[in-house]
Design an enzyme around this catalytic site. Sequence first.
Site, PDB file in Angstrom:
ATOM      1  N   MET A   9       0.841  -1.210   0.000  1.00 13.85           N
ATOM      2  CA  MET A   9       0.000   0.000   0.000  1.00 13.85           C
ATOM      3  C   MET A   9       0.869   1.250   0.000  1.00 13.85           C
ATOM      4  O   MET A   9       1.405   1.668   1.017  1.00 13.85           O
ATOM      5  CB  MET A   9      -0.897  -0.027   1.240  1.00 13.85           C
ATOM      6  N   GLY A  10       1.008   1.859  -1.165  1.00 13.30           N
ATOM      7  CA  GLY A  10       1.703   3.137  -1.294  1.00 13.30           C
ATOM      8  C   GLY A  10       0.717   4.110  -1.917  1.00 13.30           C
ATOM      9  O   GLY A  10      -0.500   3.953  -1.754  1.00 13.30           O
ATOM     10  N   ILE A  69      -0.154   4.501  -5.047  1.00 14.35           N
ATOM     11  CA  ILE A  69      -1.057   3.886  -6.038  1.00 14.35           C
ATOM     12  C   ILE A  69      -2.122   3.067  -5.307  1.00 14.35           C
ATOM     13  O   ILE A  69      -3.315   3.134  -5.636  1.00 14.35           O
ATOM     14  CB  ILE A  69      -0.266   3.017  -7.050  1.00 14.35           C
ATOM     15  N   ARG A 129       5.123  -5.889 -10.527  1.00 11.86           N
ATOM     16  CA  ARG A 129       6.200  -6.514 -11.288  1.00 11.86           C
ATOM     17  C   ARG A 129       5.911  -8.012 -11.369  1.00 11.86           C
ATOM     18  O   ARG A 129       5.539  -8.638 -10.367  1.00 11.86           O
ATOM     19  CB  ARG A 129       7.562  -6.298 -10.602  1.00 11.86           C
ATOM     20  N   GLU A 175       8.587 -10.707 -19.965  1.00 12.57           N
ATOM     21  CA  GLU A 175       7.958  -9.554 -20.603  1.00 12.57           C
ATOM     22  C   GLU A 175       8.768  -9.194 -21.829  1.00 12.57           C
ATOM     23  O   GLU A 175       9.976  -9.044 -21.692  1.00 12.57           O
ATOM     24  CB  GLU A 175       7.927  -8.362 -19.637  1.00 12.57           C
ATOM     25  N   HIS A 208       1.714  -4.406 -19.846  1.00 19.13           N
ATOM     26  CA  HIS A 208       2.415  -3.440 -18.979  1.00 19.13           C
ATOM     27  C   HIS A 208       2.059  -1.993 -19.364  1.00 19.13           C
ATOM     28  O   HIS A 208       2.929  -1.216 -19.776  1.00 19.13           O
ATOM     29  CB  HIS A 208       3.932  -3.659 -19.037  1.00 19.13           C
TER      30      HIS A 208
END
Length: 323
Positions: free
Chosen positions: A154-155, A157, A236, A265, A284
């Site tokens: 939880m930051g 974003i 990620r 990716e 992405h």
Amino acid sequence: MSKFNVVVIGKLFPSALEKLEGTCEIKVWDKAERIPDPLLYDWLQDAEGLISRGDIQVNEELLAHAPRLRVIAQSSVGYDNINIEDCTKRSIPFGNTPEVLVEATADLTFGLLLSSARRIHEGWDFVQQGKWAVGSNLPFGVDLYGKTVGIFGMGSIGKAVVRRAQASGMKVIYHNRKQRHDDAETGASYVGFEHLLTQSDFIVVLAPLSDETRNRFGKAEFKKMKPTAYFVNAARGAIVDTEALYHALVNQEIAYAALDVTVPEPITPDHQLIKLTNVLITPHIGSATVETRRKMSELTAENLLAGLKKQSLPKCVNEEVNY
Ligand code: 8YV
């Protein structure tokens, strides 16, 4: 006055390039494939500034080829490809682009959750393939209202995703290394990792990739989740053990996965995950809106220019060596 020598890996918006032109002599690698090491090392010999990209590992090995480097900037919030310690040892500040991408990335994250829960993308396929026209029914989705979303990491974003989830009537729990101080304000409850796994209807991964988070979601973790759980990863790919996720989906240990990030990716159409019907993958594109990518590009140019002029970078990860 002589110009600064700069290496740019990736595409910059014209408004960002304009900021550099005039004061910089720029060498650009804007192809999708990785720049060959010998060419990069050659370019870096006299470079004072580097704009890097996620596919370049910036570490002592690379820095040893860049004796004049005084700043590195990158158009991303994540910097798992940058060895910050190695940069700091050489007193090179590294600038990233937090904040400007928060809302766009939260939109895409919540969009993945919503689209998989309500089968939006499958509905479009269904119409295109003429299945609706012949009277077939698309399998029902599931409600968001009243469900629990568990955020891992939880930051800023995450907090922006909380607002979107609450607007849909969802309860939010989260797990971080440490409890945040603003739970009362955001309305999300801190829980242990085990609780997050067992109690969430939707698990949303937004943590940075580090030694601690690499492969954090593996066989054992998927087994603990509800068989009805939806798993969303917008952070990620390497935070998840892809093989374990595949088996969890095939064995219906969880219901669905919606991923904006993968290992590898880009993921190719022959990958086993792509053949499953309970998966949604986007390429992405968390921050990929015109407005947000422009802001990221401009901030990257501002970080670089500041460093070249030995001025303080507006957004610097290793503040101890910021100018
Ligand atoms: C980047 C991202 O924009 O910011 C990040 O960490 O993952 C993306 O939003 C993307 O990697 C292109 O640089």
